[in-house]
Design a protein around this motif. Structure first.
Motif, PDB file in Angstrom:
ATOM      1  N   ILE A   1      -4.169  -5.589  -0.127  1.00  0.00           N
ATOM      2  CA  ILE A   1      -4.790  -5.045  -1.039  1.00  0.00           C
ATOM      3  C   ILE A   1      -5.376  -5.937  -2.192  1.00  0.00           C
ATOM      4  O   ILE A   1      -4.917  -7.007  -2.274  1.00  0.00           O
TER       5      ILE A   1
ATOM      6  N   GLU B   1      -5.162  -5.618  -6.652  1.00  0.00           N
ATOM      7  CA  GLU B   1      -4.687  -4.871  -7.717  1.00  0.00           C
ATOM      8  C   GLU B   1      -4.991  -5.702  -9.214  1.00  0.00           C
ATOM      9  O   GLU B   1      -5.104  -6.646  -9.075  1.00  0.00           O
TER      10      GLU B   1
ATOM     11  N   ARG C   1       2.273   2.191  -3.434  1.00  0.00           N
ATOM     12  CA  ARG C   1       1.205   2.857  -4.298  1.00  0.00           C
ATOM     13  C   ARG C   1       1.117   4.470  -3.923  1.00  0.00           C
ATOM     14  O   ARG C   1       1.172   5.244  -4.972  1.00  0.00           O
ATOM     15  N   GLU C   2       1.237   4.803  -2.867  1.00  0.00           N
ATOM     16  CA  GLU C   2       1.317   6.194  -2.444  1.00  0.00           C
ATOM     17  C   GLU C   2       2.578   6.734  -3.116  1.00  0.00           C
ATOM     18  O   GLU C   2       2.383   7.864  -3.654  1.00  0.00           O
TER      19      GLU C   2
ATOM     20  N   SER D   1       0.971  -1.238   0.048  1.00  0.00           N
ATOM     21  CA  SER D   1      -0.071   0.084  -0.014  1.00  0.00           C
ATOM     22  C   SER D   1       0.891   1.393   0.075  1.00  0.00           C
ATOM     23  O   SER D   1       0.651   2.277  -0.747  1.00  0.00           O
TER      24      SER D   1
ATOM     25  N   ASP E   1      -7.129   0.333  -1.485  1.00  0.00           N
ATOM     26  CA  ASP E   1      -6.472   0.886  -0.082  1.00  0.00           C
ATOM     27  C   ASP E   1      -6.176  -0.253   0.454  1.00  0.00           C
ATOM     28  O   ASP E   1      -6.803  -1.453   0.229  1.00  0.00           O
ATOM     29  N   LEU E   2      -5.409  -0.256   1.709  1.00  0.00           N
ATOM     30  CA  LEU E   2      -5.220  -1.331   2.663  1.00  0.00           C
ATOM     31  C   LEU E   2      -6.472  -1.596   3.384  1.00  0.00           C
ATOM     32  O   LEU E   2      -7.150  -0.944   3.893  1.00  0.00           O
TER      33      LEU E   2
ATOM     34  N   ASN F   1       0.154  -7.134   2.511  1.00  0.00           N
ATOM     35  CA  ASN F   1       0.782  -6.106   2.611  1.00  0.00           C
ATOM     36  C   ASN F   1       2.354  -6.130   2.885  1.00  0.00           C
ATOM     37  O   ASN F   1       3.086  -5.379   2.153  1.00  0.00           O
TER      38      ASN F   1
END
Length: 527
Positions: free
Chosen positions: A306, A308, A199-200, A196, A214-215, A244
């Motif tokens: 997460i 994806e 990705r940020e 997560s 999101d997580l 994660n």
């Protein structure tokens, strides 16, 4: 504590412990500041007048680690550090859970060009905990105060630093206890190396990455997140579920949406029906290692997960880029690789080829530099790696490969030891203009490397047996031609039939031929 990685959690206790933790954090920051002051001497001194403490602990989720055959021997992967003893004033302290066979140590020391074996051996201190339990090595060290005292006595603190495989609160605790700076990311920043957090960072760096969630921390929310993703991307055939804090692809599972066509977006089904169908489909996930949904889902409340979008494509590759942030905040690109993947759905790391294909090598470097700058602004130091999915686009000559970033690793990884072996053996340099590595003689160098050269025929081969095979078939690294093979994970061989190799050549074809010769020799000798 939900919302926080296990590696960063503090025990639930009194305010006194919190004050102590704050004081420890301040001590750690002061030690890191010392590292910045020493950096020029550590990095650029020809004599290398410093002490290096190598703690090759895999301080990761132990349940995930147990899925890797022979994982307790992976503490040997940082033995390339012994090549640093080529500097005549460098002292190296290497600590492991179990003793390393003397033949393995001798093998690495004999790789050193121009350094008497005995001189290098006198500057090497080997220690071990004699503890084969399923705990991180650093935890084992901290549980042994006499061993900690022995380490304190062995290290010249005014010119020492500590290096590790990955950094957690355990490594920070040991750094503070020893009074030695840790050349690794502050554990408070480990979120940026999770799925997560990656990705940020990708979002902030402005580089492409797959659509995802999101997580989440339970199965119900995971099903809802998958349904949301499917509704945003109704063309999806598959979705990847990721723990994660999973690593090497072992925490990934694949959800096939095609059997759920009756509840697909655009059908008469409601969102609730779609979520329920996905929830029940979790029991049919395709896992990358030997596990099942019950075991996998039991880790979600602790690690988080997460979903994806799975990137489809008739021709796909998995390149990566590695960088480093110095203690002064400078970002350097170290290498690029095309990863060799395996497992049921091709998501498990098996090895790599250096460098990555020239069709996207420089683009990888650019994306890697952007991410490095974001991480540096957040205070991260030392190594980081980015993994990508590359999909061939034959109809787009201007951009024949589409690159999508999928994760950041704030630690050493499977590409670290082969590249560092090449660098330390050849004294060469990486050229960011071309993405190639050149020896001191100006020759470009290439390699193929793996941690997973396996055959059931190799079971029972002792380290001495391997040395005999290397000598008989001339497989050793030749310091004159700077080609040949360097072996690692030698301790895995007898019990698990598994070995690591880095085969170095002056062209990709030569590296492949050297690698193939290793396999042929091992197969011949064990037939």
């Amino acid at each position: 504590m939900p919302g926080m990685p296990l590696s960063s959690q503090l025990p639930e206790n009194s305010s006194e412990t919190i004050v102590s933790a704050d004081a420890q954090a301040e001590q750690f920051r002061q030690l890191q500041f010392q590292l910045r002051e020493r950096w020029q001497t550590i990095e650029h001194s020809e004599e290398g007048d410093c002490d290096i403490l190598v703690v090759p602990s895999l301080s990761l989720d132990q349940q995930e680690l147990r899925k890797i055959k022979g994982v307790h021997h992976y503490e040997e992967r940082l033995l390339f550090s012994l090549i640093r003893l080529r500097h005549p004033k460098t002292r190296l302290i290497y600590i492991t859970s179990q003793p390393i066979h003397q033949n393995v140590i001798d093998y690495y020391l004999q790789l050193l060009p121009g350094v008497p074996f005995s001189h290098a051996r006198d500057r090497l201190v080997l220690l071990c905990t004699y503890d084969a339990s399923h705990k991180p090595l650093t935890q084992k060290i901290l549980e042994r105060p006499r061993l900690v005292a022995r380490l304190q006595n062995a290290i010249r603190r005014d010119r020492a630093y500590m290096t590790c495989f990955n950094s957690t609160n355990l490594e920070r605790d040991l750094s503070v206890k020893l009074g030695v700076p840790l050349l690794a990311v502050d554990p408070d920043l480990l979120h940026w190396g999770t799925k997560s957090g990656s990705r940020e960072i990708f979002q902030e760096a402005g580089i492409p990455f797959p659509d995802g969630s999101d997580l989440v921390w339970d199965e119900d929310d995971l099903a809802a997140a998958a349904a949301d993703l499917w509704e945003r991307q109704p063309h999806l055939k598959r979705i990847v579920v990721k723990l994660n804090e999973g690593f090497s692809g072992g925490g990934n599972a694949l959800l096939d949406l095609r059997p759920l066509e009756r509840v697909a977006p655009g059908s008469p089904s409601s969102t609730r029906e779609r979520v329920d169908a996905i929830f029940h489909r979790f029991h049919s996930l395709s896992f990358q290692c030997d596990t099942n949904w019950e075991n996998y889902s039991s880790q979600i409340p602790g690690l988080g997960a997460i979903v994806e979008a799975f990137i489809e494509g008739s021709e796909k590759r998995s390149p990566s880029v590695q960088g480093r942030i110095t203690p002064h905040g400078e970002v350097e690109i170290l290498s690029t690789h095309d990863q060799i993947l395996g497992g049921p759905d091709g998501q498990v790391f098996l090895g790599c080829r250096f460098p990555a294909d020239d069709a996207y090598r420089l683009q990888l470097q650019e994306y890697g530099f952007r991410v490095g700058e974001v991480l540096a602004r957040k205070g991260a130091i030392e190594r980081y790696g980015l993994d990508f999915i590359a999909v061939h686009q034959p109809d787009n000559p201007d951009q024949p490969w589409d690159l999508q970033a999928i994760e950041i690793n704030l630690r050493k990884g499977g590409t670290t030891h082969p590249f560092m072996t090449l660098k330390l053996l050849t004294y060469g340099v990486y050229d960011e203009k071309t993405g190639l590595f050149f020896s001191q003689q100006g020759k470009p160098k290439f390699y193929i490397a793996t941690d997973n050269l396996y055959s059931k025929q190799y079971h029972g081969l002792l380290p001495r047996d391997l040395m005999d095979i290397i000598a008989q078939h001339h497989l050793h690294f030749n310091s004159t031609t700077e080609t040949g093979t360097v072996f690692h994970l030698i301790g895995c061989l007898s019990e698990f039939g598994k070995l690591g190799v880095t085969s170095i050549g002056n062209s990709p074809e030569e590296a492949q031929a050297i690698y193939d010769r290793v396999i042929a020799a091992l197969d011949e000798e064990t037939a």
